[in-house]
Scaffold this motif. Structure first.
Motif, PDB file in Angstrom:
ATOM      1  N   PRO A 165     -24.149  -0.419 -35.678  1.00 25.12           N
ATOM      2  CA  PRO A 165     -25.271  -1.162 -35.517  1.00 25.12           C
ATOM      3  C   PRO A 165     -24.656  -2.771 -35.397  1.00 25.12           C
ATOM      4  N   VAL A 166     -23.372  -2.969 -35.468  1.00 30.20           N
ATOM      5  CA  VAL A 166     -22.804  -4.305 -35.328  1.00 30.20           C
ATOM      6  C   VAL A 166     -21.567  -4.327 -34.631  1.00 30.20           C
ATOM      7  N   PRO A 167     -21.403  -5.670 -33.992  1.00 27.20           N
ATOM      8  CA  PRO A 167     -20.148  -5.747 -33.318  1.00 27.20           C
ATOM      9  C   PRO A 167     -19.001  -5.818 -33.937  1.00 27.20           C
ATOM     10  N   ASP A 168     -18.973  -6.398 -35.334  1.00 26.38           N
ATOM     11  CA  ASP A 168     -17.860  -6.617 -36.140  1.00 26.38           C
ATOM     12  C   ASP A 168     -16.933  -5.579 -36.235  1.00 26.38           C
ATOM     13  N   PRO A 179     -21.189  -2.115 -25.418  1.00 24.96           N
ATOM     14  CA  PRO A 179     -22.461  -1.337 -24.999  1.00 24.96           C
ATOM     15  C   PRO A 179     -22.877   0.224 -25.221  1.00 24.96           C
ATOM     16  N   PHE A 180     -21.509   0.862 -25.049  1.00 26.47           N
ATOM     17  CA  PHE A 180     -21.388   2.360 -25.276  1.00 26.47           C
ATOM     18  C   PHE A 180     -21.098   2.683 -26.692  1.00 26.47           C
ATOM     19  N   LEU A 181     -20.900   2.032 -27.555  1.00 27.84           N
ATOM     20  CA  LEU A 181     -20.589   2.254 -28.721  1.00 27.84           C
ATOM     21  C   LEU A 181     -21.606   1.760 -29.983  1.00 27.84           C
ATOM     22  N   GLY A 182     -22.666   1.076 -29.593  1.00 29.45           N
ATOM     23  CA  GLY A 182     -23.725   0.708 -30.597  1.00 29.45           C
ATOM     24  C   GLY A 182     -24.605  -0.199 -29.953  1.00 29.45           C
ATOM     25  N   GLY A 187     -28.976  -2.473 -36.100  1.00 24.13           N
ATOM     26  CA  GLY A 187     -28.979  -3.581 -36.975  1.00 24.13           C
ATOM     27  C   GLY A 187     -30.153  -4.116 -37.392  1.00 24.13           C
ATOM     28  N   ARG A 188     -31.046  -4.445 -36.579  1.00 27.84           N
ATOM     29  CA  ARG A 188     -32.194  -4.929 -36.801  1.00 27.84           C
ATOM     30  C   ARG A 188     -32.896  -4.008 -37.717  1.00 27.84           C
ATOM     31  N   PRO A 213     -26.678  -8.942 -39.310  1.00 28.01           N
ATOM     32  CA  PRO A 213     -27.082 -10.318 -39.306  1.00 28.01           C
ATOM     33  C   PRO A 213     -27.937 -10.736 -40.551  1.00 28.01           C
ATOM     34  N   GLY A 214     -28.378  -9.703 -41.324  1.00 29.46           N
ATOM     35  CA  GLY A 214     -29.085  -9.790 -42.573  1.00 29.46           C
ATOM     36  C   GLY A 214     -28.233  -9.662 -43.751  1.00 29.46           C
TER      37      GLY A 214
END
Length: 247
Positions: A165-168, A179-182, A187-188, A213-214
């Motif tokens: 859900p996140v790039p981290d 883009p193929f990993l999540g 995340g939203r 982000p939250g």
């Protein structure tokens, strides 16, 4: 306190039988539940599902899983889920389940997830039908996760996905395949609910720790990342980020 053991991307087939079992036998001493973040099998066959059920079933603690992309490879995902369910393993895809543990209610909402990318570098629902279908799948799956997260009233809520859900937690993977990993939509969805922890796999060369982000803690528990049979995290304690066990 609730102790959650988690792993993903175990890719079980007959050659893997027995590899995880010694550590799994210790689970009742270490954790209250085991969550597996997809890619349970290597090619998504019924025989491999039976191998996973043999290796990860009958552990003395509840086992909850989502499927991964490998589990869809042979187009037998429905039968794979049936085999796991028959072994008393809970399979989530747009649903939530609730466990009563130590006087607390733990909710786990799960979906496989899908790709699409993240803010500033993501696919959009525009253009060719193929692209709209791709992003449409991401949006539908993320909406199902959001609905599942909101469907339960619990003391602690966990989101379980295969895709990130996140790039981290993708740091270490080539940027070209993010883009193929999540996707950010997962995340939203996680941020829309009082989620305490999000767990995923899929990114074998990624990093363990991130946040939505939250501010929801995210953990990449893919076996190649954690390099052990499972990690254990505690909820309803002073520090949700505390890793308790390295088994």
């Amino acid at each position: 306190m609730i102790r959650i053991a988690a792993v993903g991307d175990v890719h079980v087939d007959k050659d893997v039988l027995g590899r995880f079992r010694p550590a799994l036998e210790e689970l009742p001493k270490q954790a209250d539940v085991l969550l597996v973040a997809g890619d349970l099998t290597r090619h998504g066959t019924v025989d491999e599902a039976r191998c996973f059920a043999e290796e990860f079933g009958g552990l003395g603690v509840p086992v909850i899983v989502v499927l991964g992309n490998h589990d869809h490879q042979s187009d037998q995902q429905s039968r794979v889920a049936e085999v796991l369910t028959e072994a008393d393993i809970t399979v989530l895809e747009g649903e939530a389940t609730v466990l009563e543990l130590h006087g607390h209610r733990l909710g786990v909402a799960g979906v496989k997830g899908f790709g699409g990318g993240f803010a500033g570098a993501c696919a959009s629902n525009f253009g060719e039908r193929e692209m709209k279908d791709f992003v449409g799948t991401t949006e539908v799956v993320s909406q199902r996760l959001q609905e599942a997260l909101h469907s339960v009233q619990v003391d602690a809520l966990v989101a379980l996905t295969h895709y990130s859900p996140v790039p981290d937690t993708l740091l270490g993977e080539p940027l070209e395949i993010y883009p193929f990993l999540g996707c950010y939509q997962l995340g939203r969805a996680i941020d829309s609910a009082p989620t305490a922890l999000a767990l995923h796999g899929h990114a074998h060369h990624g990093s363990e720790r991130g946040r939505t982000p939250g501010g929801v803690p995210v953990r990449n528990v893919a076996h190649p990342v954690i390099k052990q049979a499972y990690n254990v995290y505690q909820l309803l304690s002073e520090d949700v980020d505390l890793q308790l066990v390295a088994t």
